[in-house]
Design an enzyme around this catalytic site. Structure first.
Site, mmCIF file in Angstrom:
data_model
loop_
_atom_site.group_PDB
_atom_site.id
_atom_site.type_symbol
_atom_site.label_atom_id
_atom_site.label_comp_id
_atom_site.label_asym_id
_atom_site.label_seq_id
_atom_site.Cartn_x
_atom_site.Cartn_y
_atom_site.Cartn_z
ATOM 1 N N HIS A 7 0.833 -1.210 0.000
ATOM 2 C CA HIS A 7 0.000 0.000 0.000
ATOM 3 C C HIS A 7 0.857 1.244 0.000
ATOM 4 O O HIS A 7 2.046 1.198 0.304
ATOM 5 C CB HIS A 7 -0.977 0.038 1.188
ATOM 6 C CG HIS A 7 -0.328 0.044 2.548
ATOM 7 N ND1 HIS A 7 -0.035 -1.103 3.240
ATOM 8 C CD2 HIS A 7 0.072 1.059 3.340
ATOM 9 C CE1 HIS A 7 0.520 -0.794 4.403
ATOM 10 N NE2 HIS A 7 0.603 0.514 4.495
ATOM 11 N N HIS A 79 3.963 7.166 3.716
ATOM 12 C CA HIS A 79 4.896 6.044 3.555
ATOM 13 C C HIS A 79 4.425 5.099 2.450
ATOM 14 O O HIS A 79 3.284 5.168 2.005
ATOM 15 C CB HIS A 79 5.115 5.280 4.874
ATOM 16 C CG HIS A 79 3.916 4.563 5.421
ATOM 17 N ND1 HIS A 79 3.052 5.131 6.326
ATOM 18 C CD2 HIS A 79 3.437 3.309 5.208
ATOM 19 C CE1 HIS A 79 2.105 4.253 6.644
ATOM 20 N NE2 HIS A 79 2.313 3.140 5.964
ATOM 21 N N GLU A 130 7.625 1.088 5.064
ATOM 22 C CA GLU A 130 7.085 0.052 5.931
ATOM 23 C C GLU A 130 7.328 -1.278 5.239
ATOM 24 O O GLU A 130 7.090 -1.398 4.029
ATOM 25 C CB GLU A 130 5.570 0.287 6.130
ATOM 26 C CG GLU A 130 4.892 -0.774 6.981
ATOM 27 C CD GLU A 130 3.384 -0.511 7.170
ATOM 28 O OE1 GLU A 130 2.798 0.280 6.408
ATOM 29 O OE2 GLU A 130 2.817 -1.122 8.085
#
Ligand code: CO
Length: 134
Positions: A7, A79, A130
Protein backbone atom coordinates in the site's frame (compact mmCIF):
# COMPACT_ATOMS: atom_id res chain seq x y z
CA UNK A 1 14.12 -9.15 -0.99
CA UNK A 2 11.26 -6.79 -1.87
CA UNK A 3 7.97 -8.24 -3.00
CA UNK A 4 4.76 -6.49 -4.04
CA UNK A 5 3.75 -2.95 -3.19
CA UNK A 6 1.24 -3.58 -0.40
CA UNK A 7 0.00 0.00 0.00
CA UNK A 8 0.77 3.68 -0.19
CA UNK A 9 -0.27 5.63 2.92
CA UNK A 10 -1.52 9.20 2.75
CA UNK A 11 -1.88 11.25 5.93
CA UNK A 12 -5.02 13.39 6.01
CA UNK A 13 -6.32 15.96 8.51
CA UNK A 14 -9.94 14.69 8.17
CA UNK A 15 -10.48 10.98 7.47
CA UNK A 16 -14.16 11.28 6.50
CA UNK A 17 -13.38 14.08 4.04
CA UNK A 18 -10.51 12.06 2.53
CA UNK A 19 -12.69 8.94 2.27
CA UNK A 20 -15.37 10.99 0.50
CA UNK A 21 -12.87 12.31 -2.05
CA UNK A 22 -11.71 8.79 -2.92
CA UNK A 23 -15.22 7.30 -2.93
CA UNK A 24 -17.20 10.09 -4.62
CA UNK A 25 -14.76 12.12 -6.70
CA UNK A 26 -12.33 9.35 -7.68
CA UNK A 27 -14.93 6.57 -7.70
CA UNK A 28 -12.94 4.05 -5.64
CA UNK A 29 -14.10 1.40 -3.19
CA UNK A 30 -13.35 2.63 0.35
CA UNK A 31 -13.62 0.58 3.57
CA UNK A 32 -15.28 1.70 6.79
CA UNK A 33 -12.94 3.60 9.14
CA UNK A 34 -11.05 1.59 11.74
CA UNK A 35 -9.05 2.76 14.73
CA UNK A 36 -5.52 1.40 15.18
CA UNK A 37 -4.96 2.64 18.74
CA UNK A 38 -1.56 0.94 19.07
CA UNK A 39 -0.34 2.84 15.98
CA UNK A 40 -1.99 6.16 16.87
CA UNK A 41 -4.09 6.35 13.69
CA UNK A 42 -7.58 5.92 12.27
CA UNK A 43 -7.54 4.44 8.78
CA UNK A 44 -9.65 3.66 5.75
CA UNK A 45 -8.46 1.40 2.94
CA UNK A 46 -9.01 2.37 -0.68
CA UNK A 47 -9.10 -0.85 -2.70
CA UNK A 48 -7.47 -0.60 -6.12
CA UNK A 49 -7.11 -3.48 -8.59
CA UNK A 50 -3.37 -3.84 -7.96
CA UNK A 51 -2.77 -2.35 -4.50
CA UNK A 52 -4.31 -0.32 -1.68
CA UNK A 53 -4.17 3.27 -0.56
CA UNK A 54 -4.44 3.85 3.18
CA UNK A 55 -5.73 7.18 4.38
CA UNK A 56 -4.41 7.90 7.89
CA UNK A 57 -5.79 10.38 10.40
CA UNK A 58 -4.08 11.00 13.76
CA UNK A 59 -5.57 9.22 16.79
CA UNK A 60 -4.58 10.25 20.32
CA UNK A 61 -2.04 12.72 21.62
CA UNK A 62 1.09 10.77 20.63
CA UNK A 63 0.12 9.95 17.08
CA UNK A 64 3.22 9.40 14.91
CA UNK A 65 1.59 11.36 12.05
CA UNK A 66 0.80 14.49 14.09
CA UNK A 67 4.11 16.22 13.33
CA UNK A 68 3.83 15.25 9.65
CA UNK A 69 0.43 16.96 9.40
CA UNK A 70 1.77 20.06 11.15
CA UNK A 71 4.30 20.32 8.31
CA UNK A 72 1.77 19.25 5.66
CA UNK A 73 -1.57 20.66 6.84
CA UNK A 74 -3.57 19.59 3.80
CA UNK A 75 -2.12 16.04 4.00
CA UNK A 76 0.47 14.21 1.93
CA UNK A 77 2.12 10.92 1.09
CA UNK A 78 3.37 9.46 4.36
CA UNK A 79 4.90 6.04 3.56
CA UNK A 80 5.03 3.16 1.11
CA UNK A 81 4.68 -0.45 2.23
CA UNK A 82 6.53 -3.27 0.53
CA UNK A 83 5.95 -6.95 1.19
CA UNK A 84 8.76 -9.25 2.27
CA UNK A 85 8.60 -13.02 2.74
CA UNK A 86 10.56 -13.07 6.02
CA UNK A 87 10.59 -9.89 8.08
CA UNK A 88 13.31 -10.98 10.51
CA UNK A 89 15.64 -11.96 7.67
CA UNK A 90 14.87 -8.63 5.96
CA UNK A 91 15.59 -6.69 9.15
CA UNK A 92 18.89 -8.49 9.76
CA UNK A 93 20.00 -7.83 6.19
CA UNK A 94 19.06 -4.12 6.40
CA UNK A 95 20.80 -3.65 9.75
CA UNK A 96 23.91 -5.32 8.28
CA UNK A 97 23.68 -2.81 5.39
CA UNK A 98 23.69 0.04 7.91
CA UNK A 99 20.01 1.01 7.56
CA UNK A 100 18.11 2.26 10.59
CA UNK A 101 15.00 0.41 11.73
CA UNK A 102 12.64 2.67 13.69
CA UNK A 103 11.58 1.94 17.27
CA UNK A 104 13.11 -0.99 19.13
CA UNK A 105 13.74 -2.93 15.93
CA UNK A 106 11.14 -5.56 16.76
CA UNK A 107 8.23 -6.08 14.33
CA UNK A 108 4.81 -4.88 15.49
CA UNK A 109 1.43 -6.08 14.32
CA UNK A 110 0.29 -3.82 11.47
CA UNK A 111 -3.13 -2.75 10.24
CA UNK A 112 -3.61 -6.07 8.41
CA UNK A 113 -2.68 -8.24 11.39
CA UNK A 114 0.77 -9.06 9.96
CA UNK A 115 4.23 -8.16 11.35
CA UNK A 116 5.57 -4.78 10.17
CA UNK A 117 8.72 -2.67 10.56
CA UNK A 118 9.47 0.92 9.58
CA UNK A 119 12.77 2.10 8.08
CA UNK A 120 14.31 5.54 8.50
CA UNK A 121 13.41 7.86 5.57
CA UNK A 122 16.90 9.41 5.52
CA UNK A 123 18.31 6.01 4.55
CA UNK A 124 15.77 5.49 1.71
CA UNK A 125 15.57 8.47 -0.64
CA UNK A 126 13.58 10.58 1.81
CA UNK A 127 10.68 8.12 1.99
CA UNK A 128 9.44 6.32 5.07
CA UNK A 129 9.28 2.61 4.23
CA UNK A 130 7.09 0.05 5.93
CA UNK A 131 7.93 -3.62 5.44
CA UNK A 132 5.11 -6.12 5.92
CA UNK A 133 5.57 -9.85 6.07
CA UNK A 134 3.31 -11.18 3.33
CO1 CO B 1 1.15 1.39 6.30
Amino acid sequence: MLGRLNHVAIAVPDLEAGARIYASVLGARVSAPQTEAAHGVRVVFVELPNTKIELLEPFGENSPIKAFLEKNPSGGMHHVCYEVADIMAARDRLVAEGARVLGDGQPKTGAHGKPVLFLHPKDFCGTLIELEQA
